[in-house]
Design a protein around this motif. Structure first.
Motif, PDB file in Angstrom:
ATOM      1  N   ARG A  81       9.826  24.259  36.123  1.00 11.87           N
ATOM      2  CA  ARG A  81       9.875  23.196  36.179  1.00 11.87           C
ATOM      3  C   ARG A  81      11.388  23.218  35.164  1.00 11.87           C
ATOM      4  N   CYS A  82      11.328  24.612  34.692  1.00 13.81           N
ATOM      5  CA  CYS A  82      12.661  25.082  33.471  1.00 13.81           C
ATOM      6  C   CYS A  82      13.389  26.067  34.074  1.00 13.81           C
ATOM      7  N   GLN A 115      12.694  23.811  27.459  1.00 15.50           N
ATOM      8  CA  GLN A 115      11.050  22.735  27.409  1.00 15.50           C
ATOM      9  C   GLN A 115      11.791  21.848  26.290  1.00 15.50           C
ATOM     10  N   LEU A 119      14.890  19.253  28.157  1.00 18.41           N
ATOM     11  CA  LEU A 119      14.015  18.431  29.266  1.00 18.41           C
ATOM     12  C   LEU A 119      13.544  17.387  28.224  1.00 18.41           C
ATOM     13  N   ARG A 120      13.148  17.245  27.071  1.00 14.94           N
ATOM     14  CA  ARG A 120      12.793  15.813  25.793  1.00 14.94           C
ATOM     15  C   ARG A 120      13.558  14.911  25.728  1.00 14.94           C
ATOM     16  N   ASN A 134      17.258  15.861  31.246  1.00  8.67           N
ATOM     17  CA  ASN A 134      15.649  15.685  31.843  1.00  8.67           C
ATOM     18  C   ASN A 134      16.410  15.566  33.237  1.00  8.67           C
TER      19      ASN A 134
END
Length: 402
Positions: free
Chosen positions: A343-344, A390, A393-394, A399
């Motif tokens: 995802r990252c 990470q 993405l918040r 995101n």
């Protein structure tokens, strides 16, 4: 031109949400980690050099006195193939996205997902990464002076070159494919026939790769870079045709459902993955150890160079096929940590160079073996890039982009 017609026999398939494919996700993540390892090792190869008068002529922003010859071998292995394979993987989902969203929406989405991160990386991240190199030069007068010079002469692109080239390929292909929609059904059927003809596909890609790569290599040389119109749109001249070819090959492979064609798990490529890995090893070692072939010493330097270039192409294609065969052939289990890395991965590619150059600067001139320095740089870069993405993405809009 605003949309691509959807073939009726695929309507239900396209309307369904695509499930994540571990083999492709994990392959893309592995390639990203190889990029991080590649850049982490550049400071410690035996051929690395640093130009204090003009640091942008150096082989890397930071060059250490600690060296290890094995990094020459490992770094070159990556360099031969992994960007071609990254363009292939990037092309896999282009045609399904065009069919779902239409040409104009696809292009808008690409500018958001690729254009905005590229601009941010070039304007903010790369100056921070390259300032390390400026500090080590004889011209260091502070960050603001360095940034003003970059803004006046053109920003250094660094690793984000891949992103703008990918965006360029996406836009050109999206516009070019619209008038030729009627040719796509026979192309899809042809690509599905490659399911059991991976060796024929290898021969075809070897010949095509040689055709697009060797003339540019002969004309411009191996390491020549140029810009498209203006900075920071830089690219390596000899390889641009090779990257375009592999991107188009990925596009065509993904035009039908890729899991039923060339990349089918029941196809010859996946079923014979150990053989393809063996070919990968043999092809690369033939390239690396060719200077020890006594028969080549009888050839002129021009013919030796031509033979080396042919071996380079063979190794590139063999490694691409080998990695595709491996990840499609073995059974992968879902791992939470690997899913998080997947995802990252895109964001890690964007930010990693900042951490690499400063970690290498931290290790500079310390009395440690090159292997230990590399391990520290790679692990620190991976962890910090992962944590950074990470956290980003918040942020809701970030995101969506990443």
């Amino acid at each position: 031109m605003s949309s691509i017609a959807l073939p009726s026999h695929n309507e239900d398939l396209i309307k369904q949400p695509r499930t994540r494919d571990l083999s492709i996700d994990y392959l893309r993540t592995t390639l990203t980690l190889m990029v991080l390892a590649h850049h982490s090792s550049l400071a410690y190869t035996t051929w690395a050099h640093f130009d204090k008068q003009n640091p942008f002529r150096s082989t890397a922003p930071v060059v250490d006195t600690a060296r290890w010859a094995f990094f020459n071998y490992a770094e070159n292995f990556n360099d031969v193939f992994f960007m071609s394979l990254m363009f292939f993987v990037s092309g896999l989902f282009v045609y399904p996205a065009l069919r779902r969203h239409g040409t104009l929406q696809f292009i808008r989405d690409r500018f958001v997902r690729l254009g905005l991160p590229f601009a941010f990386a070039v304007v903010f991240l790369m100056p921070i990464a390259y300032y390390v190199s400026w500090q080590l030069s004889v011209q260091n007068h502070g960050f603001l002076d360095f940034y003003k010079r970059l803004a006046s002469v053109g920003f250094a692109v660094g690793p984000p070159w891949f992103i703008w080239v990918l965006l360029f390929f996406d836009v050109v292909l999206a516009l070019a494919i619209a008038p030729f929609q009627r040719w796509m059904p026979p192309i899809e059927r042809f690509m599905q026939t490659l399911r059991n003809h991976s060796s024929a596909a290898f021969i075809g890609m070897f010949l095509l790769s040689a055709l697009v790569y060797l003339p540019l290599l002969a004309r411009y040389g191996f390491g020549t870079w140029t810009v498209l119109l203006t900075s920071p749109f830089a690219f390596q001249i000899s390889r641009i045709g090779l990257y375009a070819l592999w991107f188009v090959f990925g596009f065509l492979t993904g035009s039908p459902d890729y899991s039923s064609g060339f990349l089918s798990r029941e196809g010859s490529l996946a079923r014979h993955w150990p053989l393809w890995i063996l070919r990968t090893i043999l092809a690369y070692n033939a390239l690396m150890f060719r200077p020890h072939w006594s028969v080549l010493h009888q050839l002129s330097s021009i013919r030796q160079g031509a033979f080396e270039a042919i071996l380079w192409v063979a190794s590139c294609v063999a490694s691409c096929f080998g990695f595709l065969a491996l990840f499609r052939g073995i059974q992968l289990k879902s791992r939470p940590w690997m899913n998080s890395l997947s995802r990252c991965a895109y964001g890690m590619y964007l930010v990693h160079y900042v951490y690499i150059t400063w970690a290498q600067r931290l290790m500079l001139n310390r009395d440690l073996p090159a292997q230990i320095k590399f391990l520290f740089v790679f692990l620190a870069t991976t962890l910090l890039s992962w944590l950074t993405v990470q956290a980003c993405l918040r942020i809701p809009y970030v995101n969506k982009v990443l």
